[in-house]
Design an enzyme around this catalytic site. Structure first.
Site, short mmCIF file in Angstrom:
data_model
loop_
_atom_site.label_atom_id
_atom_site.label_comp_id
_atom_site.label_asym_id
_atom_site.label_seq_id
_atom_site.Cartn_x
_atom_site.Cartn_y
_atom_site.Cartn_z
CD GLU A 89 -16.09 11.70 -12.21
OE1 GLU A 89 -16.98 10.89 -11.89
OE2 GLU A 89 -15.92 12.06 -13.39
CG LEU A 111 7.06 -2.68 -0.64
CD1 LEU A 111 6.53 -3.88 0.12
CD2 LEU A 111 8.43 -2.99 -1.23
CE1 TYR A 117 1.10 0.75 4.38
CE2 TYR A 117 0.62 -1.60 4.32
CZ TYR A 117 1.20 -0.51 4.94
OH TYR A 117 1.89 -0.68 6.11
N GLY A 118 2.17 1.15 0.12
CA GLY A 118 3.00 2.34 0.25
C GLY A 118 4.16 2.37 -0.72
#
Length: 275
Positions: free
Chosen positions: A203, A9, A6-7
Site C-alpha cells: 500500500e 480520548l 488524537y490520543g
C-alpha cells in the site's frame, strides 16, 4: 462545540469514557501538527505546519469541555483547522507548546493507534478489511504470501464509508475508502501480525501513498472493532481504474460481496471518466 482528539480520548482508548455521550462527527480527521510519546507513556501533540496528526472529531458541550480543561490542565486548548473527508472544520484540541515536547520521542506516523498497533507484543490475529484489489488473491500468490490470507472471515460491511477511486496513477485510479456517511462492502481477513509488513509495502505506506487506519467492520453477524484498513492520503478527483485493476476488484467482489453491491460497484467503476 467540536473537539479533535488524537490520543487516549479516542475510541477504545483508556480515557474515551470522558467523552461519554458526545457524538462522533468523524473517525478520520487530521490537523497540522507533530505527535509525540511523552515521558508518561501517553501521546501529546504540538501544532506545526510540517506534518499531520490523525484522530477523531466529536461534538461536545461547555460542561464537558470544562471537565476536560481540568483533566488536561497541563495542555493548552487551542482552536485548530481540521481536515475531514467531507470538508474542513474548526475545532478545539488539547496540545502542548513545541518546547514542552523537546525531550519526547516523535511518533512519525502521526497516529497513536497506528503506533500502538506496530508496537504490539502479543500474537493475537490482525483483522484486515480489504475493499479494492486485495479482495482478489492473484497478487498474494505472485508475492508468495497467499498463506497469510488463507483464513478470510468473508464478505463484510462498513457503515459510514464509501468505496471511491481517488488515487490517481498514469494508467487510472486506485481505490479508496471515504468517510462520507455511505455504506460499503469488502472482505475481512484474519491475519498473522507478520502479514502487516507485506500490506504496508504493497500500500506504499512509507511512500505516503496510503495510511493505515482502524475501523469497525460487520461480518457474519459479528462486529469487529479496530480492523486495519488503508486510506489514500492525497485524494484527487475520481477517474476510472485501469482494466487490470478493475478485473481484480471484480473477481474479489464476485467471490465475497453481495450480488447487489457487486453490481453497484461495477456500474460505479464503469461510470467514472477515463484518463
Amino acid at each position: 462545540m467540536l473537539l479533535f482528539v488524537y490520543g487516549l480520548l479516542r475510541k477504545r482508548e483508556e480515557k474515551h469514557e470522558l467523552l461519554k455521550g458526545a457524538p462522533c462527527v468523524c473517525e478520520q480527521a487530521a490537523i497540522n501538527g507533530v505527535l509525540y510519546k511523552t515521558d508518561k507513556g501517553q501521546p501529546a501533540a504540538s501544532l506545526a505546519e510540517t506534518a499531520f496528526v490523525y484522530g477523531e472529531l466529536y461534538e461536545t458541550d461547555h460542561q464537558m469541555i470544562r471537565k476536560l480543561d481540568a483533566h488536561y490542565a497541563d495542555f493548552d486548548r487551542k482552536e485548530v483547522a481540521v481536515t475531514t473527508d467531507v470538508g474542513n472544520k474548526t475545532a478545539f484540541a488539547y496540545v502542548l507548546k513545541p518546547e514542552q515536547c523537546a525531550s519526547f520521542s516523535r511518533i512519525k506516523s502521526g497516529d497513536w493507534k497506528e503506533y500502538r498497533f506496530m508496537k504490539r507484543e502479543d500474537d493475537s490475529p490482525v483483522y484486515y478489511f480489504a475493499y479494492g484489489s486485495c479482495m482478489d488473491n492473484a497478487r498474494f500468490k505472485q508475492a508468495g504470501v497467499d498463506h497469510f490470507f488463507a483464513e478470510p472471515v468473508g464478505g463484510a460491511v462498513v457503515e459510514g464509508y464509501s468505496t471511491r477511486f481517488t488515487l490517481r496513477r498514469p494508467d487510472g485510479s486506485r481505490a479508496d475508502l471515504v468517510e462520507d456517511g455511505g455504506r460499503t462492502e469488502g472482505v475481512l481477513y484474519k491475519l498473522p501480525f507478520e502479514a502487516a509488513t507485506y500490506l504496508y509495502k504493497r500500500e506504499g505506506v512509507d511512500n505516503h501513498t496510503y495510511r493505515p487506519a482502524f475501523i469497525e467492520v460487520c461480518a457474519g453477524g459479528r462486529v469487529y472493532r479496530g480492523c486495519l484498513t488503508f486510506l489514500v492520503l492525497d485524494k484527487a478527483e475520481e477517474i476510472a481504474p485501469p482494466g487490470h485493476y478493475q478485473e481484480e476488484i471484480e473477481r474479489g467482489a464476485d467471490l465475497y460481496l453481495s450480488p447487489a453491491f457487486s453490481e453497484k460497484l461495477k456500474r460505479y467503476m464503469n461510470s467514472l471518466p477515463k484518463m
